[in-house]
Design a protein around this motif. Structure first.
Motif, PDB file in Angstrom:
ATOM      1  N   ARG A  39       0.834  -1.208   0.000  1.00  0.00           N
ATOM      2  CA  ARG A  39       0.000   0.000   0.000  1.00  0.00           C
ATOM      3  C   ARG A  39       0.869   1.259   0.000  1.00  0.00           C
ATOM      4  N   LYS A 114      -5.854   6.743  -1.960  1.00  0.00           N
ATOM      5  CA  LYS A 114      -5.719   5.793  -0.846  1.00  0.00           C
ATOM      6  C   LYS A 114      -7.018   5.043  -0.604  1.00  0.00           C
ATOM      7  N   ASP A 118      -7.534   0.998  -1.216  1.00  0.00           N
ATOM      8  CA  ASP A 118      -7.969   0.188  -0.076  1.00  0.00           C
ATOM      9  C   ASP A 118      -9.200  -0.628  -0.443  1.00  0.00           C
TER      10      ASP A 118
END
Length: 125
Positions: A39, A114, A118
């Protein structure tokens, strides 16, 4: 060593009978350190691409072949001869980055990006 900390810490909250490590991570809504590294690498790469850090084509070559499917900022596959280059940022994220949909690549800000990765990577699997 760092990978051992998270399972041990999640194990402390249970008594003698405890669920598996995967179940404990799911209960705590946590991701593994390996997933967290991926990530962070994807977020770093997004910032490099979107913030235009100058001519990075030498270090991070983009594939400019127009016949490819998918988004317009695909990484070019690098042939490497050393293990050091194997763990270079562009080689670590090559598969995941090139498989992201165009909508995620076109995110207007880092926070939107982000949230999108996710949802796409960690909550879709």
């Amino acid at each position: 060593m760092l990978e051992c900390v998270q399972p041990r810490a999640t194990r402390l909250t249970f008594g003698r009978i405890r669920p598996s490590c995967e179940e404990r991570l799911e209960m705590g809504n946590l991701i593994t350190f390996q997933q967290r590294r991926l990530r962070c690498d994807l977020i770093l790469w997004f910032r490099i691409i979107k913030d235009n850090f100058g001519d990075l084509n030498q270090a991070f070559p983009l594939n400019t072949d127009s016949r490819l499917r998918g988004h317009s900022l695909k990484l070019q596959k690098e042939n490497f001869k050393t293990r050091t280059r194997q763990h270079f940022l562009s080689n670590r994220i090559f598969e995941v980055w090139n498989n992201l949909p165009q909508e995620i690549i076109d995110s207007q800000s880092v926070n939107i990006y982000k949230n999108n990765i996710d949802r796409h990577i960690f909550h879709n699997s």
